[in-house]
Design an enzyme around this catalytic site. Sequence first.
Site, mmCIF file in Angstrom:
data_model
loop_
_atom_site.group_PDB
_atom_site.id
_atom_site.type_symbol
_atom_site.label_atom_id
_atom_site.label_comp_id
_atom_site.label_asym_id
_atom_site.label_seq_id
_atom_site.Cartn_x
_atom_site.Cartn_y
_atom_site.Cartn_z
ATOM 1 N N THR A 14 -6.390 49.413 -4.748
ATOM 2 C CA THR A 14 -6.122 51.185 -4.800
ATOM 3 C C THR A 14 -5.316 50.990 -5.492
ATOM 4 O OG1 THR A 14 -5.544 50.859 -2.114
ATOM 5 C CG2 THR A 14 -4.557 52.038 -3.423
ATOM 6 N N SER A 56 -9.870 44.819 -2.019
ATOM 7 C CA SER A 56 -9.409 42.930 -1.777
ATOM 8 C C SER A 56 -10.207 41.861 -1.178
ATOM 9 C CB SER A 56 -7.827 42.493 -1.719
ATOM 10 O OG SER A 56 -7.154 43.313 -0.759
ATOM 11 N N THR A 89 -4.046 45.883 -1.845
ATOM 12 C CA THR A 89 -2.897 44.827 -1.271
ATOM 13 C C THR A 89 -3.080 44.407 -0.113
ATOM 14 O OG1 THR A 89 -2.808 46.843 -0.461
ATOM 15 C CG2 THR A 89 -0.848 46.403 -2.618
ATOM 16 N N ASP A 90 -4.514 44.482 0.553
ATOM 17 C CA ASP A 90 -4.397 43.742 1.626
ATOM 18 C C ASP A 90 -4.570 42.125 1.755
ATOM 19 O OD1 ASP A 90 -4.997 46.320 2.589
ATOM 20 O OD2 ASP A 90 -7.601 46.500 2.825
HETATM 21 N N1 ASP Z 1 -7.790 48.055 1.058
HETATM 22 C C1 ASP Z 1 -6.936 48.266 -0.688
HETATM 23 C C2 ASP Z 1 -7.006 46.728 -1.221
HETATM 24 O O1 ASP Z 1 -6.576 45.736 -0.780
HETATM 25 C C3 ASP Z 1 -5.533 48.726 -0.132
HETATM 26 C C4 ASP Z 1 -4.634 47.979 -1.447
HETATM 27 O O2 ASP Z 1 -4.756 47.578 -2.691
HETATM 28 O O3 ASP Z 1 -3.256 48.786 -1.547
HETATM 29 O O4 ASP Z 1 -8.334 46.720 -2.036
#
Ligand code: ASP
Length: 314
Positions: A14, A56, A89-90
Site C-alpha cells: 500500500t 505482499s 503490511t499483510d
Molecule cells: N494489501 C497490502 C499489502 O500487503 C496491504 C498494505 O500494504 O497495507 O500489500
Amino acid sequence: MNGNSVVVITTGGTIAMRDDGAGAVPVLEGEGLLGESANRLPEVALQSEAFANLPSVHLTLTQLWQLRQRVGAHLADEAVRGVVITHGTDTLVETAFLLDLTLASPKPVVVTGAMRTVSEAGYDGHANIQQALRVVADDEARHRGTMVVFTDEIHAARYVTKSQSHSPATFRSPNWGPMGRIFGTEIVWGWTVTRDWVECEQLEPDVHLLMVATGTEPLLLSMLVEQRVAGIVIEGVGANRVPPSWLPWIRRATAQGTAVVVAHGTAGGHASDGYGYAGAARSLVEAGATLARGLDARKARLRLMATLGQAGRG
Ligand code: ASP
C-alpha cells in the site's frame, strides 16, 4: 565498520499504491516512493533499490529468499550502515521475522509500510519511511536484529503482529510492547532482544500450516501425514492445545520423520501449561511434537522452514 549509507529496498504494498479509478495498485518505487524523505536526514546517504512492486500476498517464498539474499549482501558492504525495506503490511511481519531469524549481522534492518495509499488523505508512507531511516541512523539500533517501524513505534520482528485490518496504528507486540519509541526526532529505547538466529542457506518449502478450532476433525492433518510432508505447523487454541483426535496423527507424523510444531492460538502467549489431559502441552511433547515457544503459527512455520532447510532437507 559502520558506513553512513542506507539502502532502501522497495517491494510494493500500500505504501507504493495509487488509485487512478480502478482500485489501488502498486505504482511508486525507488526515488519516486522515497519522496522528500531522501532530503530530510542529511547524516545518511540514501541508495534506493527497486526489488519488486507487488501486493505482499503476491510475494513467493523464492522472492522472499531472494530479498533475504539482497539484504544480506548489502549488510556485508562496509559502506552500508543498515537497510530499510518498504513492504505491504499483510505479510510484512513474516518478512521481518525471516530476515531477523536468518541474518546475523549487527547492522540494523527496518521494515516499514503504510496503511493508506498515496491517493488517500493521511497517507502514512513518508512519515513511516522517515522514522525508519531515523532508526537505522541511530547508533543504538545495532545488535537489535530486524525491526518494524510504524507510527513512531519500534517493534522487534520476533514479537510484532499486525493487529488491525485498517488502522494505521496496526503493529503491536502483545507480549512485550514496542522495543522503542520515536518522540518527534528523538529515539528512546526501552529494552533489547536476545537474537535467535538460525544459520540456513535455503528454506524447506514443504512445510504446511493448519489451524485448530472447536471440534475440528483431523482430516487435513491426516492427508498431510499420509503425504509424508517435511513439516506441519499447527495453530492450536489457547496455549498450544489441540483436540484429542489429532494426537494419533501427530504421533504417526513424528514417528515417520515429519516435524510437527504446535503454536499458541492467542494474540500473545507462550507454550506453558500444567494440564495432564490429551491435547495439552505435555501430551503433545510425548507425541514428539515441538511447542513453538512465544512464536505465533506463521512465524513458527518460517522457523521450521529455516531449521529443516539448515538440516539440508530443502
Ligand atoms: N494489501 C497490502 C499489502 O500487503 C496491504 C498494505 O500494504 O497495507 O500489500
